[in-house]
Design an enzyme around this catalytic site. Structure first.
Site, mmCIF file in Angstrom:
data_model
loop_
_atom_site.group_PDB
_atom_site.id
_atom_site.type_symbol
_atom_site.label_atom_id
_atom_site.label_comp_id
_atom_site.label_asym_id
_atom_site.label_seq_id
_atom_site.Cartn_x
_atom_site.Cartn_y
_atom_site.Cartn_z
ATOM 1 N N PRO A 183 0.268 17.337 -7.253
ATOM 2 C CG PRO A 183 -0.479 19.282 -8.470
ATOM 3 C CD PRO A 183 0.013 18.052 -8.820
ATOM 4 C CG ASP A 241 2.256 2.919 -3.494
ATOM 5 O OD1 ASP A 241 3.555 3.070 -3.520
ATOM 6 O OD2 ASP A 241 1.687 2.533 -2.495
ATOM 7 C CD GLU A 246 -1.827 8.289 -13.612
ATOM 8 O OE1 GLU A 246 -1.557 9.144 -14.380
ATOM 9 O OE2 GLU A 246 -2.772 8.623 -12.804
ATOM 10 N NE ARG A 345 -7.372 10.494 -2.235
ATOM 11 C CZ ARG A 345 -6.714 9.354 -2.568
ATOM 12 N NH1 ARG A 345 -5.390 10.012 -2.407
ATOM 13 N NH2 ARG A 345 -6.702 8.110 -3.013
ATOM 14 N NE ARG A 351 -6.104 7.738 1.644
ATOM 15 C CZ ARG A 351 -6.323 7.073 0.584
ATOM 16 N NH1 ARG A 351 -7.388 6.616 0.452
ATOM 17 N NH2 ARG A 351 -5.293 6.867 -0.217
#
Length: 649
Positions: A183, A241, A246, A345, A351
């Site tokens: 989120p 990504d 993970e 960020r 960024r």
């Protein structure tokens, strides 16, 4: 909330049906071959329909393998139809509807599309047609469902029978997807984009899903270690990504990793770095896109199904720990920009632009040694505009010098979000009489289960594929195990990075048969070069970012790692020119003498500069020597069907 509601509960009671090749449900060795392609203009169905909400408008519909053709018949026929072509590449799904007025014998056929507007952005459009050629509702309903079934088969790559008998029995159960959303991705917009764009589109496609919000770093990794993977046809991440990194490492961390890693994974870009999504977008034949347009393109491809083998790179770090990469290993300018951009960020994808400018202002070179095992087979030949500089032939061959953490139980599932069900506009402004209210009739019971919200809309589920007698009406528990996982999971954790974060790595996975231990001499056949580098990039797919095509000729399953490096001595202007050209994949055609390229099956990188930054898929790892090997087709990626020309019209 801790309850897990399974959507499409009726299907849990019927015998499992194998999904077709398009969703990659079978092992690759047993996968069904795709049906033979039909000519793009082959008419599959043709018929006359009324229009909704204007009942006086009569239309002729023709369905071909690539489009739905719409021609106006009355009140004034069109010799050259305008706006009467609906490309299937722009269709998310379809359903049948019926009027709540019991005296209305017509049935309604609705398709959801996302055509490109004049400003090149996609906008949702709904087309609803009235099947009224028969005297009874049952006959009209059968005709509407015949069209809905045929269109769904085309969208999902299912073969249509040659005898023209198109029935709902052609459709298998809806694929079950586990959606994992970060989120906080995309400057906090990921959750909003998920609710406003992704979930409606998946619902329109008739896909069954559960959705879980991740709450912290490595949450997704812990989650997939405890899944009963046989209950899912795909795991899809909604973030950048990093979340897919993970998931893949979590699958390879399981004791049953050989089967677990076959689980198809997908990505919907809702983060700052969307490199793999850019490659999927290109593979699907769409034009380069960013932001919402890229998300809608990838969502359309996901609705179509379609999987592709995915090469994974096994990376051994200085401590001996190992992790798996689907994207890139970077050292020098690229990794510096990636990590330094974390300070910005809040700017989203901008960024990287700001960090690139700052990196150019303080350009560094790094001393190091790069060794690689050249590919025995050359990649697909690039176009002349993408000519690749080869590694210098005079490079000398030189030998190189010399605890488990238990994861927490699962957290929240939000598959029962009280979201509004997407439906066509049911009222016409200025209409003298109220138009008939349409209710869902054939969109699939998963719509009611997923979207919940009693009283939202007058739903009358009547699925194209009927559920067996005695199916329970109450929702069952989701096939997610809470508490003790299906298989015990373990993970190793590296020492903290300079920022204090810990990067988890995978001890499982296949053996690296091409790599000797770090610190030992390399076998014959390897090429080694030593010198000053501005950057070194080892990349698997074509894209380094959503708008950066680093290896334009790369494929998801070419069995190669594409090594690109820039030697010291390049000017800031020349380096900037390379990155600007990379937006179009034309940087190799600039003739820059410092830019080098080599396709490889394995490589070893030994930084000789005491300080620097190394990243794997954009995640910082411990600094020091590392080596990696490609494992061809180890993973499976949900890509949608391939594009025909590499670009949409």
């Amino acid at each position: 909330m801790n309850g897990y509601l399974e959507t499409q509960e009726q299907w849990d009671q019927r015998p499992d049906q194998e999904l077709t090749w398009s969703w990659g449900h079978r092992p690759r060795s047993e996968a069904m071959a795709p049906p033979p392609p039909l000519a793009a203009s082959t008419p599959l169905l043709h018929g006359e329909f009324g229009s909704y909400p204007d009942p006086s408008l009569r239309l002729a519909l023709t369905l071909t393998p690539q489009a739905l053709h719409i021609q106006k018949l009355r009140p004034k026929p069109e010799a050259r139809p305008r706006g009467g072509l609906v490309l299937l590449t722009e269709v998310s799904g379809c359903c049948t509807l019926r009027s709540c007025n019991p005296s209305d014998s017509a049935a309604y056929f609705c398709i959801y599309t996302y055509p490109r507007g004049r400003r090149k952005g996609r906008r949702k459009a709904t087309h609803t047609f009235q099947a009224d050629g028969a005297a009874t509702y049952e006959e009209n309903r059968a005709e509407a469902q015949r069209w809905a079934t045929a269109l769904t088969c085309l969208l999902r790559g299912l073969p249509l029978p040659g005898d023209g008998e198109i029935t709902s029995q052609l459709l298998p159960r809806p694929p079950r997807l586990l959606l994992l959303v970060n989120p906080f991705g995309g400057r906090g917009l990921a959750w909003q984009w998920c609710k406003n764009h992704v979930l409606p589109m998946i619902s329109e496609a008739g896909l069954s899903f559960n959705l879980i919000q991740t709450e912290r770093q490595n949450h997704a990794r812990e989650l997939v270690q405890g899944l009963s993977l046989s209950e899912w046809d795909g795991i899809v991440t909604l973030s950048g990504d990093g979340l897919l990194y993970e998931v893949l490492n979590g699958l390879l961390d399981r004791p049953d990793w050989e089967e677990a890693v076959k689980t198809p994974v997908g990505i919907l870009p809702c983060g700052s770095g969307n490199a793999l999504a850019g490659a999927v977008n290109q593979h699907g034949g769409f034009k380069p896109a960013l932001g919402i347009d890229l998300l809608l393109n990838c969502s359309l491809l996901l609705c179509r199904g379609g999987s592709h083998p995915l090469d994974l790179l096994s990376v051994t770090l200085a401590s001996g720990s190992r992790c798996f990469s689907f994207l890139s290993v970077a050292w020098g300018f690229v990794s510096d920009v990636d990590i330094q951009s974390e300070r910005f960020r809040a700017l989203g994808s901008a960024r990287f632009t700001l960090s690139t400018v700052l990196g150019l202002a303080t350009l560094h070179t790094y001393r190091g040694r790069l060794s690689y095992l050249p590919a025995t087979m050359e990649p697909a030949s690039p176009t002349p505009a993408h000519g690749l500089p080869r590694a210098k032939s005079e490079l000398t061959l030189a030998p190189a010098p010399a605890p488990p953490v238990a994861h927490s139980p699962l957290h929240r599932s939000v598959s029962d979000l009280p979201l509004p069900l997407p439906q066509p506009a049911l009222m016409s402004p200025g209409s003298p009489e109220p138009l008939p209210i349409l209710s869902l009739n054939g969109g699939g019971p998963e719509l009611a289960g997923d979207w919940g919200g009693a009283g939202d809309a007058p739903l009358s589920p009547d699925p194209l594929v009927p559920s067996p007698p005695g199916s329970p009406k109450a929702a069952l528990l989701s096939p997610i195990i809470e508490g003790a996982p299906e298989t015990p999971a373990s993970s190793e954790v590296l020492p903290p990075t300079p920022d204090g974060d810990q990067v988890a790595v995978s001890p499982g996975g296949p053996l690296d048969h091409l790599l000797p231990p770090l610190g030992t001499p390399l076998p014959p056949g390897w090429v080694t070069l030593e010198g000053d580098f501005v950057l070194m990039l080892a990349i698997s797919p074509s894209h380094l970012g959503a708008d950066l095509v680093a290896a334009p000729h790369a494929r998801f399953d070419d069995g190669l790692v594409h090594l690109c490096w820039v030697r010291g001595g390049i000017s800031r202007t020349a380096l900037l020119r390379l990155f600007l050209a990379m937006e179009h994949g034309s940087h190799f055609s600039l003739g820059c003498p410092q830019l080098c390229y080599a396709p490889a099956r394995a490589f070893r990188l030994e930084p000789l500069t005491p300080r620097g930054v190394l990243t794997v898929d954009g995640e910082q790892v411990e600094y020091g020597p590392l080596q990696a090997q490609v494992h061809p087709g180890l993973g499976t990626l949900l890509t949608g069907p391939p594009g025909h020309s590499g670009r949409e019209p």
